[in-house]
Scaffold this active site. Sequence first.
Site, PDB file in Angstrom:
ATOM      1  N   HIS A 304      50.503  39.707  42.037  1.00 16.29           N
ATOM      2  CA  HIS A 304      51.445  38.867  41.286  1.00 16.29           C
ATOM      3  C   HIS A 304      52.222  38.012  42.273  1.00 16.29           C
ATOM      4  CE1 HIS A 304      54.570  37.677  38.452  1.00 16.29           C
ATOM      5  NE2 HIS A 304      53.724  38.049  37.512  1.00 16.29           N
ATOM      6  N   ASP A 362      48.460  42.617  32.943  1.00 13.91           N
ATOM      7  CA  ASP A 362      47.124  42.425  32.349  1.00 13.91           C
ATOM      8  C   ASP A 362      46.173  43.582  32.617  1.00 13.91           C
ATOM      9  OD1 ASP A 362      47.813  39.183  33.312  1.00 13.91           O
ATOM     10  OD2 ASP A 362      47.489  39.778  31.238  1.00 13.91           O
TER      11      ASP A 362
HETATM   12  C1  SDX Z   1      50.187  36.715  34.878  1.00 16.24           C
HETATM   13  O1  SDX Z   1      53.767  34.116  37.042  1.00 16.24           O
HETATM   14  C2  SDX Z   1      53.855  35.012  36.150  1.00 16.24           C
HETATM   15  O2  SDX Z   1      54.915  35.564  35.889  1.00 16.24           O
HETATM   16  C3  SDX Z   1      52.545  35.301  35.423  1.00 16.24           C
HETATM   17  C4  SDX Z   1      52.614  36.451  34.400  1.00 16.24           C
HETATM   18  C5  SDX Z   1      53.482  36.110  33.203  1.00 16.24           C
HETATM   19  O3  SDX Z   1      53.921  37.044  32.522  1.00 16.24           O
HETATM   20  O4  SDX Z   1      53.621  34.887  32.903  1.00 16.24           O
HETATM   21  O5  SDX Z   1      53.095  37.633  35.018  1.00 16.24           O
HETATM   22  C6  SDX Z   1      51.227  36.746  33.835  1.00 16.24           C
HETATM   23  O6  SDX Z   1      49.615  35.673  35.089  1.00 16.24           O
HETATM   24  C7  SDX Z   1      49.917  37.936  35.706  1.00 16.24           C
HETATM   25  C8  SDX Z   1      48.863  37.711  36.823  1.00 16.24           C
HETATM   26  C9  SDX Z   1      47.493  37.790  36.175  1.00 16.24           C
HETATM   27  N1  SDX Z   1      46.454  37.325  37.129  1.00 16.24           N
HETATM   28  C10 SDX Z   1      45.596  38.224  37.648  1.00 16.24           C
HETATM   29  O7  SDX Z   1      45.647  39.431  37.484  1.00 16.24           O
HETATM   30  C11 SDX Z   1      44.487  37.585  38.472  1.00 16.24           C
HETATM   31  C12 SDX Z   1      44.320  38.345  39.781  1.00 16.24           C
HETATM   32  N2  SDX Z   1      45.497  38.111  40.617  1.00 16.24           N
HETATM   33  C13 SDX Z   1      45.435  37.044  41.609  1.00 16.24           C
HETATM   34  O8  SDX Z   1      44.692  35.940  41.214  1.00 16.24           O
HETATM   35  C14 SDX Z   1      46.780  36.755  42.260  1.00 16.24           C
HETATM   36  O9  SDX Z   1      47.345  37.961  42.578  1.00 16.24           O
HETATM   37  C15 SDX Z   1      47.800  35.925  41.497  1.00 16.24           C
HETATM   38  C16 SDX Z   1      47.235  34.624  41.026  1.00 16.24           C
HETATM   39  C17 SDX Z   1      48.325  36.689  40.337  1.00 16.24           C
HETATM   40  C18 SDX Z   1      48.943  35.632  42.464  1.00 16.24           C
HETATM   41  O10 SDX Z   1      48.448  34.778  43.421  1.00 16.24           O
HETATM   42  P1  SDX Z   1      49.361  34.317  44.664  1.00 16.24           P
HETATM   43  O11 SDX Z   1      50.785  34.670  44.477  1.00 16.24           O
HETATM   44  O12 SDX Z   1      49.040  32.902  44.951  1.00 16.24           O
HETATM   45  O13 SDX Z   1      48.881  35.285  45.789  1.00 16.24           O
HETATM   46  P2  SDX Z   1      47.818  34.883  46.854  1.00 16.24           P
HETATM   47  O14 SDX Z   1      46.630  34.355  46.155  1.00 16.24           O
HETATM   48  O15 SDX Z   1      48.497  34.062  47.890  1.00 16.24           O
HETATM   49  O16 SDX Z   1      47.433  36.315  47.441  1.00 16.24           O
HETATM   50  C19 SDX Z   1      48.098  36.835  48.558  1.00 16.24           C
HETATM   51  C20 SDX Z   1      47.027  37.664  49.266  1.00 16.24           C
HETATM   52  C21 SDX Z   1      45.755  36.867  49.543  1.00 16.24           C
HETATM   53  O17 SDX Z   1      45.148  37.508  50.659  1.00 16.24           O
HETATM   54  P3  SDX Z   1      45.398  36.829  52.146  1.00 16.24           P
HETATM   55  O18 SDX Z   1      44.934  35.389  52.064  1.00 16.24           O
HETATM   56  O19 SDX Z   1      46.900  36.957  52.383  1.00 16.24           O
HETATM   57  O20 SDX Z   1      44.563  37.671  53.079  1.00 16.24           O
HETATM   58  O21 SDX Z   1      46.599  38.728  48.379  1.00 16.24           O
HETATM   59  C22 SDX Z   1      45.239  38.563  48.052  1.00 16.24           C
HETATM   60  C23 SDX Z   1      44.889  37.122  48.347  1.00 16.24           C
HETATM   61  O22 SDX Z   1      43.508  36.999  48.660  1.00 16.24           O
HETATM   62  N3  SDX Z   1      45.121  38.851  46.604  1.00 16.24           N
HETATM   63  C24 SDX Z   1      44.138  39.543  46.061  1.00 16.24           C
HETATM   64  C25 SDX Z   1      44.460  39.619  44.691  1.00 16.24           C
HETATM   65  N4  SDX Z   1      45.594  38.962  44.459  1.00 16.24           N
HETATM   66  C26 SDX Z   1      46.004  38.478  45.645  1.00 16.24           C
HETATM   67  N5  SDX Z   1      43.021  40.111  46.576  1.00 16.24           N
HETATM   68  C27 SDX Z   1      42.231  40.764  45.714  1.00 16.24           C
HETATM   69  N6  SDX Z   1      42.470  40.883  44.371  1.00 16.24           N
HETATM   70  C28 SDX Z   1      43.571  40.326  43.840  1.00 16.24           C
HETATM   71  N7  SDX Z   1      43.816  40.429  42.538  1.00 16.24           N
END
Ligand code: SDX
Length: 427
Positions: A304, A362
């Site tokens: 998140h 989710d």
């Molecule tokens: C919702 O914003 C809100 O409040 C949204 C929400 C709401 O109520 O409105 O809470 C609802 O959208 C919840 C989130 C649902 N999405 C998912 O579950 C999809 C999977 N999650 C990721 O796509 C991700 O965690 C996000 C999109 C939710 C957040 O992305 P960020 O903040 O841009 O984080 P990032 O991509 O910069 O990740 C930081 C690190 C990265 O690794 P490094 O480059 O630092 O090595 O964490 C890793 C990412 O690769 N990472 C993950 C991951 N999520 C982040 N690696 C594997 N699996 C994951 N799910």
Amino acid sequence: MSHDKAQLTLPNQSPVELPIYQPTLGTDVIDINTLHNVFTYDPGFTATASCESKITFIDGEKGILLYRGYPIEQLAEQAEFLEVCYLLLHGELPTHMQKEQFNHRITIHTMVHEQISKLFQGFRRDAHPMAIMLGVVGALSAFYHDSLDIQNPQHRERAAFRLIAKMPTIAAMCYKYSIGQPFIYPQNDLNYAENFLHMMFGVPCAQEKPNAILARALDRIFTLHADHEQNASTSTVRLAGSTGANPFACISAGIAALWGPAHGGANEACLNMLREIGSVSHINDYIKRAKDKNDPFRLMGFGHRVYKNYDPRAKVMRQTCHEVLKEVGAADEPLFKLALELERIALEDEYFVERKLYPNVDFYSGITLSAIGIPSTMFTVIFALARTVGWISQWNEMIADNARIGRPRQLYTGPTQRDFVPLDQRG
Ligand code: SDX
């Protein structure tokens, strides 16, 4: 708002003083409005406050979520969703009388204009329900002309009631259309969640009251999804609203943004992922893929932007999932056990621990909704149904604050000015 000052010193320029505003909760912000010969750069808005708001607060480090100051755990446990709608819209919990009046006004707006059912005929039966909801909600502005004037508080209030009341009806119509069953009208003697289940699963040839335990679970799920600060879809609604667009168009824009798998589409993607993983023995392969930078696979329902602790909604959702599975006689649902084991393994893995990746709202919602009998293509539709009150509350706040049109700047790295080259000189 009391404030200290920050100093910004740019090369060959005298220091610029910028006000620092202290919030009632959370992080101080620096007001950069007075900057004129330099922009700030923050793609993804990871460190940018887009507005001032009094509605919802998240402490990502502590895993706290407050709606108008009330903890989500208490609201999910003790309040009905329509009480939470009143709270988000008006800032206070309703008195008994206010609750009765509010519920009545929602009830009398649950039907949609009869012509709207004809809109559905234009879609293929296998259209994704989000595609249909996107179109139908935007089209409401073609029907309800007495709630389009955003400067008129009565119009805004009527639009809010209509949207909150009609989203379950439209959502159920999307589902019925996809399975070729007739649309079911709302019933005024059912509560909000019961009415939705009735319109989803009722048929003209049988009169069955919805399961009260499943309805209560769904009501709680609506509360968990009602609002969440300036997430992508809420920011989209605010940006659309800042142009003066009508409320139905703004909510339709929010639905479009919510659909993405990185946002509200994650619940559908998460259930599909659990089905693809299939068994506990495959979990480690998928964890490895999630960690592999060359593999686009991510653990859906994990991570998140704001929560760097367990999403408090996921805890309530996990408990609700357990209750629903028990009620429908699926306490041993393999996907739930798989999800629990996937969560356990991920939370012990240093990649996830290091990056503070925890289950989000989710992760368990898909299993819960599926156990209620809702197909995965409808999961984000239900997220949109619940989030509508948050979008409308934030939209109202933006209008009341006389927000200027949102117009971000950019870091331009394209070509400098050059002259046109006629076609016969281009080789
Ligand atoms: C919702 O914003 C809100 O409040 C949204 C929400 C709401 O109520 O409105 O809470 C609802 O959208 C919840 C989130 C649902 N999405 C998912 O579950 C999809 C999977 N999650 C990721 O796509 C991700 O965690 C996000 C999109 C939710 C957040 O992305 P960020 O903040 O841009 O984080 P990032 O991509 O910069 O990740 C930081 C690190 C990265 O690794 P490094 O480059 O630092 O090595 O964490 C890793 C990412 O690769 N990472 C993950 C991951 N999520 C982040 N690696 C594997 N699996 C994951 N799910």
